[in-house]
Write an enzyme that holds these catalytic residues in place. Structure first.
Site, PDB file in Angstrom:
ATOM      1  N   HIS A 185       0.850  -1.195   0.000  1.00 25.77           N
ATOM      2  CA  HIS A 185       0.000   0.000   0.000  1.00 25.77           C
ATOM      3  C   HIS A 185       0.881   1.239   0.000  1.00 25.77           C
ATOM      4  CE1 HIS A 185      -2.250   3.234   2.234  1.00 25.77           C
ATOM      5  NE2 HIS A 185      -3.060   3.011   1.216  1.00 25.77           N
ATOM      6  N   SER A 186       0.590   2.184  -0.902  1.00 29.65           N
ATOM      7  CA  SER A 186       1.270   3.475  -0.930  1.00 29.65           C
ATOM      8  C   SER A 186       2.791   3.298  -1.084  1.00 29.65           C
ATOM      9  CB  SER A 186       0.909   4.257   0.337  1.00 29.65           C
ATOM     10  OG  SER A 186       1.302   5.598   0.239  1.00 29.65           O
ATOM     11  N   TYR A 187       3.594   3.827  -0.152  1.00 32.45           N
ATOM     12  CA  TYR A 187       5.041   3.622  -0.192  1.00 32.45           C
ATOM     13  C   TYR A 187       5.393   2.136  -0.172  1.00 32.45           C
ATOM     14  CZ  TYR A 187       9.539   2.820   2.156  1.00 32.45           C
ATOM     15  OH  TYR A 187      10.768   2.324   2.529  1.00 32.45           O
TER      16      TYR A 187
END
Length: 252
Positions: free
Chosen positions: A90-92
């Site tokens: 998720h995300s980074y």
């Protein structure tokens, strides 16, 4: 006495609760990698659904100080998995799985509102160009080598469709994001050789949806769009779990 015991046994049989059947064990393990500013607790609802469906689920707790350390911790989780791995970021966390996903045990990659850098790129490089008409993450200036989201803007930017009490706590409990993680450069991009799946969050105010689409197209990934904030694993856990389960390692 025999009749009495027989009767009691019969009563016990009738009164015994019928327990729900557990889903058959799946031949894949799922490794969940969180992103910046939060910890692994945000995966709880998705973890529970995948576990109920018969998957072995390993949840990585990254310090998000350096990309190198986060990749190493994720690789340890992959090594512990009993089966071939569906690696989720998720995300980074998308940057982390892009590097850690080169492990031969990894069958496929799942990007949720995530960055998918190419070789020589970092999250910082991908985020440096704004997308017209789409807000960027409301980050405060770096302090002591770390970034955080402006706490006053965190709920609306990160998790607008999550319970307000939860998002208020998340804003106060942020995990600072190390500049060495933000600027960590990819050396081998796993999406070049592994099937990749991208869930694009159309209401995202942290990673612009257009940027997500561009990265998914570059990786030739299977893409699903969903009307969700950045915190899709918290606001739409059923859909996220189903999307992860679709990542069986075959290009579609």
């Amino acid at each position: 006495m025999i009749r009495k015991l027989t009767g009691l046994l019969a009563l016990a049989t009738v009164a015994a609760p019928i327990l729900p059947a557990h889903a058959a064990d799946k031949p894949f393990s799922v490794v969940l990698v969180h992103g910046a500013f939060v910890d692994a607790s945000g995966w709880r609802a998705v973890h529970d659904r995948l576990t109920e469906d018969g998957y072995e689920v390993l949840v990585v707790q990254n310090p998000t100080i350096t990309l190198e350390d986060d990749v190493a911790i994720t690789q340890k989780a992959i090594a512990k998995a009993k089966h071939p791995v569906i690696l989720v970021g998720h995300s980074y966390g998308g940057s982390v799985i892009t590097e850690a996903g080169n492990d031969p045990k990894v069958r496929s990659l799942v990007y949720l509102a995530a960055f998918a850098p190419d070789v020589g790129e970092s999250v910082a490089k991908l985020a440096e160009t704004p997308v017209p008409g789409e807000p960027g993450a409301p980050l405060l200036p770096p302090a002591d080598g770390f970034l955080i989201v402006d706490p006053a803007k965190f709920p609306a930017a990160f998790a607008a469709d999550v319970d307000p009490g939860t998002t208020a706590f998340m804003a106060r409990a942020q995990v600072p994001w190390g500049l060495d993680a933000v600027g960590g450069v990819i050396t081998h991009a796993a999406w070049k050789s592994k099937p990749s799946y991208f869930m694009v969050t159309t209401q995202d105010r942290m990673v612009p949806p257009t940027a997500q689409r561009t990265m998914a197209k570059r990786a030739d990934g299977k893409t699903q769009e969903i009307a969700s904030s950045h915190a899709v694993m918290m606001s739409r856990p059923d859909e996220v779990a189903a999307f992860i389960e679709s990542a069986d390692g075959s290009k579609q």
